[in-house]
Motif scaffolding. Structure first.
Motif, PDB file in Angstrom:
ATOM      1  N   VAL A  18       0.696  -1.277   0.013  1.00 32.67           N
ATOM      2  CA  VAL A  18       0.166  -0.003   0.015  1.00 32.67           C
ATOM      3  C   VAL A  18       0.949   1.253  -0.138  1.00 32.67           C
ATOM      4  N   ASN A  19       2.009   1.442   0.724  1.00 32.54           N
ATOM      5  CA  ASN A  19       2.743   2.435   0.958  1.00 32.54           C
ATOM      6  C   ASN A  19       3.492   2.574  -0.527  1.00 32.54           C
ATOM      7  N   LEU A  20       3.932   1.586  -1.059  1.00 29.75           N
ATOM      8  CA  LEU A  20       4.602   1.596  -2.424  1.00 29.75           C
ATOM      9  C   LEU A  20       3.893   2.035  -3.487  1.00 29.75           C
ATOM     10  N   ALA A  21       2.244   1.663  -3.391  1.00 28.05           N
ATOM     11  CA  ALA A  21       1.371   2.240  -4.360  1.00 28.05           C
ATOM     12  C   ALA A  21       1.064   3.861  -4.225  1.00 28.05           C
ATOM     13  N   VAL A  22       0.903   4.087  -2.848  1.00 33.70           N
ATOM     14  CA  VAL A  22       0.536   5.468  -2.915  1.00 33.70           C
ATOM     15  C   VAL A  22       1.761   6.473  -3.200  1.00 33.70           C
ATOM     16  N   ALA A  23       3.047   5.798  -2.978  1.00 34.79           N
ATOM     17  CA  ALA A  23       4.083   6.734  -3.296  1.00 34.79           C
ATOM     18  C   ALA A  23       4.027   7.049  -4.797  1.00 34.79           C
ATOM     19  N   VAL A  24       3.623   6.442  -5.698  1.00 33.42           N
ATOM     20  CA  VAL A  24       3.592   6.566  -6.991  1.00 33.42           C
ATOM     21  C   VAL A  24       2.121   7.039  -7.583  1.00 33.42           C
ATOM     22  N   GLU A  25       1.113   7.039  -6.469  1.00 38.20           N
ATOM     23  CA  GLU A  25      -0.238   7.515  -6.961  1.00 38.20           C
ATOM     24  C   GLU A  25      -0.820   6.186  -7.821  1.00 38.20           C
ATOM     25  N   ASP A  26      -0.574   5.005  -7.398  1.00 42.65           N
ATOM     26  CA  ASP A  26      -1.394   3.941  -7.973  1.00 42.65           C
ATOM     27  C   ASP A  26      -2.304   3.393  -6.958  1.00 42.65           C
ATOM     28  N   PHE A  27      -3.538   4.346  -7.238  1.00 43.87           N
ATOM     29  CA  PHE A  27      -4.571   4.142  -6.230  1.00 43.87           C
ATOM     30  C   PHE A  27      -5.218   2.742  -6.470  1.00 43.87           C
ATOM     31  N   TYR A  28      -5.172   2.165  -7.687  1.00 41.96           N
ATOM     32  CA  TYR A  28      -5.848   0.961  -7.778  1.00 41.96           C
ATOM     33  C   TYR A  28      -5.095  -0.095  -7.257  1.00 41.96           C
ATOM     34  N   GLY A  29      -3.641  -0.145  -7.080  1.00 38.82           N
ATOM     35  CA  GLY A  29      -2.907  -1.100  -6.563  1.00 38.82           C
ATOM     36  C   GLY A  29      -2.994  -0.726  -4.749  1.00 38.82           C
ATOM     37  N   ALA A  30      -3.126   0.565  -4.405  1.00 42.65           N
ATOM     38  CA  ALA A  30      -3.381   0.708  -3.032  1.00 42.65           C
ATOM     39  C   ALA A  30      -4.706   0.314  -2.586  1.00 42.65           C
ATOM     40  N   TYR A 154       5.739  -5.017  -7.236  1.00 42.51           N
ATOM     41  CA  TYR A 154       5.194  -3.678  -7.845  1.00 42.51           C
ATOM     42  C   TYR A 154       5.179  -3.632  -9.471  1.00 42.51           C
ATOM     43  N   PHE A 155       4.146  -3.482  -9.970  1.00 43.13           N
ATOM     44  CA  PHE A 155       3.937  -3.353 -11.625  1.00 43.13           C
ATOM     45  C   PHE A 155       3.995  -1.934 -11.912  1.00 43.13           C
ATOM     46  N   ILE A 156       5.124  -1.586 -12.503  1.00 45.36           N
ATOM     47  CA  ILE A 156       5.191  -0.018 -12.880  1.00 45.36           C
ATOM     48  C   ILE A 156       4.977   0.159 -14.396  1.00 45.36           C
ATOM     49  N   GLU A 157       3.980   0.877 -14.461  1.00 41.07           N
ATOM     50  CA  GLU A 157       3.444   1.061 -16.040  1.00 41.07           C
ATOM     51  C   GLU A 157       3.460   2.483 -16.112  1.00 41.07           C
ATOM     52  N   PRO A 158       4.231   2.823 -17.189  1.00 37.96           N
ATOM     53  CA  PRO A 158       4.210   4.275 -17.415  1.00 37.96           C
ATOM     54  C   PRO A 158       3.011   5.096 -17.781  1.00 37.96           C
ATOM     55  N   ILE A 159       2.102   4.671 -18.394  1.00 39.91           N
ATOM     56  CA  ILE A 159       0.680   5.176 -18.426  1.00 39.91           C
ATOM     57  C   ILE A 159      -0.018   5.399 -17.073  1.00 39.91           C
ATOM     58  N   ARG A 160      -0.150   4.355 -16.480  1.00 42.56           N
ATOM     59  CA  ARG A 160      -0.903   4.286 -15.336  1.00 42.56           C
ATOM     60  C   ARG A 160      -0.171   4.818 -14.200  1.00 42.56           C
ATOM     61  N   ASN A 161       1.291   4.718 -13.872  1.00 40.28           N
ATOM     62  CA  ASN A 161       1.830   5.221 -12.794  1.00 40.28           C
ATOM     63  C   ASN A 161       2.404   6.801 -13.127  1.00 40.28           C
ATOM     64  N   PHE A 162       3.039   6.907 -14.133  1.00 37.62           N
ATOM     65  CA  PHE A 162       3.717   8.011 -14.406  1.00 37.62           C
ATOM     66  C   PHE A 162       3.039   8.583 -15.531  1.00 37.62           C
ATOM     67  N   SER A 163       3.651   9.966 -15.925  1.00 35.13           N
ATOM     68  CA  SER A 163       3.512  10.709 -17.104  1.00 35.13           C
ATOM     69  C   SER A 163       5.045  10.644 -17.623  1.00 35.13           C
ATOM     70  N   PRO A 164       5.318  10.040 -18.587  1.00 30.89           N
ATOM     71  CA  PRO A 164       6.790   9.822 -19.005  1.00 30.89           C
ATOM     72  C   PRO A 164       7.524  11.239 -19.149  1.00 30.89           C
ATOM     73  N   THR A 191       6.427  -3.190 -16.767  1.00 26.59           N
ATOM     74  CA  THR A 191       5.590  -3.830 -18.018  1.00 26.59           C
ATOM     75  C   THR A 191       5.715  -3.301 -19.431  1.00 26.59           C
ATOM     76  N   LYS A 192       6.076  -2.176 -19.535  1.00 23.47           N
ATOM     77  CA  LYS A 192       6.014  -1.531 -20.657  1.00 23.47           C
ATOM     78  C   LYS A 192       7.652  -0.861 -20.848  1.00 23.47           C
ATOM     79  N   PRO A 193       8.577  -1.454 -20.775  1.00 27.39           N
ATOM     80  CA  PRO A 193       9.713  -0.580 -20.781  1.00 27.39           C
ATOM     81  C   PRO A 193      10.210   0.291 -22.001  1.00 27.39           C
ATOM     82  N   ASN A 194       9.518  -0.183 -23.151  1.00 33.79           N
ATOM     83  CA  ASN A 194       9.846   0.706 -24.169  1.00 33.79           C
ATOM     84  C   ASN A 194       9.512   2.379 -23.876  1.00 33.79           C
ATOM     85  N   ALA A 195       8.578   2.461 -23.146  1.00 38.72           N
ATOM     86  CA  ALA A 195       8.220   3.772 -22.791  1.00 38.72           C
ATOM     87  C   ALA A 195       9.010   4.365 -21.904  1.00 38.72           C
ATOM     88  N   PHE A 196       9.778   3.602 -21.017  1.00 36.78           N
ATOM     89  CA  PHE A 196      10.536   4.294 -20.176  1.00 36.78           C
ATOM     90  C   PHE A 196      11.953   4.368 -20.678  1.00 36.78           C
TER      91      PHE A 196
END
Length: 366
Positions: A18-30, A154-164, A191-196
């Protein structure tokens, strides 16, 4: 007592997630992890002998439920829809993953064994790239690995977790790595490393790459020096479009190629997913194995679903129909293998361009 201790450990891991998810605003994961933690707290409360401890975990369960409800507006879905998410099928254990035996054996020796023994000295790799065409169960393999490690994945997806292209991306990643280092037992999955890590022209995406490249390079080197169970995994269907710097020695230099499922894997998948289906010809699955050559895992699953649906469609007196050869022929007319000639050509060129000191685990024996 042992069962309570295991549930308490799982509860702590859910709270860490939960802490990890909140840190990157992944509210679904939290949200998902808060509900899981609440269920665990209720279980512990029902098992404890101490009245005080029972009340403590009952109060914790209620608090976690309230925290989950508070996140719902940020998810932009209602409670009924959110509750349905909880019932998603959980990944199976690593030993239940059908196929890719060589990769599983390699991961068992190089990651799982030293991880469980907390012997990081014998785990020379901290960053792994899985690559293969779409639909060959790369993500399912990673999910199974995370479950086997009993880690916080922790699944890091650029579209959901970040704005590249966001200025806050760097700070989010820093806070995420810091939390992981404090908590230990964490798997980062890109999961989408090409965006990162794009291999494009020097534009905004190039600036994004520089941010992640520097952060990951620094973090991976630090992890290797610490006695911490932290692993970085990425999976890609287009490794040739990733920036080649990511495959430099010391970064994602452990490359595992995931192929179309071979004949043994296809048979295993069909036996597992068609269990209970009655065939007129008892050798139907054996006959399907060679004619599904070239199918990706997703297509094998689709074939199995179509067969089960057909059995249900022609059911009589509440009993599923027996699948005949004619039914199979009609189903097969609509299905066919994916044309991946272009993918093979690109991947062959990608592998040829790699440095000789980079290891590639490449298993294909159909």
């Amino acid at each position: 007592m042992q069962e309570i201790d295991e549930k308490k450990k799982s509860l702590t891991q859910s709270q860490n997630a939960v802490n990890l998810a909140v840190a990157v605003e992944d509210f679904y994961g939290a949200y998902m992890n808060l509900l899981s933690a609440s269920d665990l707290a209720k279980d512990i409360a029902s098992m404890t002998l101490s009245v005080d401890e029972t009340k403590e975990y009952e109060d914790l369960a209620n608090k976690l439920e309230d925290d989950a409800k508070a996140i719902l507006p940020k998810l932009k879905i209602n409670s009924e829809e959110a509750n349905k998410l909880v019932h998603r099928k959980k990944p199976k254990g690593f030993d239940k993953f059908v196929g890719e035996e060589r990769l599983k054996d390699y991961l068992t020796k190089s990651v799982i064994k030293p991880w469980k023994e907390h012997n990081l000295a014998s785990r020379t790799k901290s960053a792994i790239l899985l690559y293969g065409p779409e639909g060959v169960s790369k993500t399912v393999l990673v999910q199974s690995l995370i479950q086997e490690l009993n880690a916080t994945g922790y699944f890091i997806e650029p579209i959901r977790n970040f704005s590249p292209y966001s200025e806050t991306t760097k700070e989010k990643m820093k806070s995420l790595f810091k939390l992981a280092e404090e908590k230990d037992n964490v798997v980062f999955y890109f999961t989408k490393p090409n965006a990162f890590f794009p291999n494009g022209k020097k534009d905004e995406s190039h600036d994004t790459f520089k941010i992640f490249y520097k952060l990951l390079k620094k973090e991976i080197k630090r992890v290797r020096k610490l006695n911490k169970n932290i692993l970085f995994i990425a999976s890609s269907a287009a490794p040739d479009k990733m920036n080649p710097k990511m495959f430099a020695k010391g970064l994602f230099d452990d490359l595992l190629r995931v192929h179309h499922p071979d004949r043994y894997t296809r048979k295993g998948l069909m036996e597992e997913r068609l269990a209970g289906v009655e065939f007129e010809d008892k050798e139907t699955i054996d006959k399907l194995v060679p004619i599904t050559h070239g199918y990706i895992s997703k297509e094998v699953s689709r074939l199995c679903r179509r067969i089960k649906h057909t059995a249900s469609l022609y059911a009589k007196d509440g009993k599923d129909a027996i699948i005949t050869k004619e039914m199979i022929d009609r189903i097969m007319m609509d299905l066919g293998p994916m044309d991946d000639i272009e993918f093979k050509k690109n991947v062959d060129a990608f592998e040829a361009s790699l440095s000789k000191d980079i290891s590639i685990i490449n298993d294909n024996h159909d």
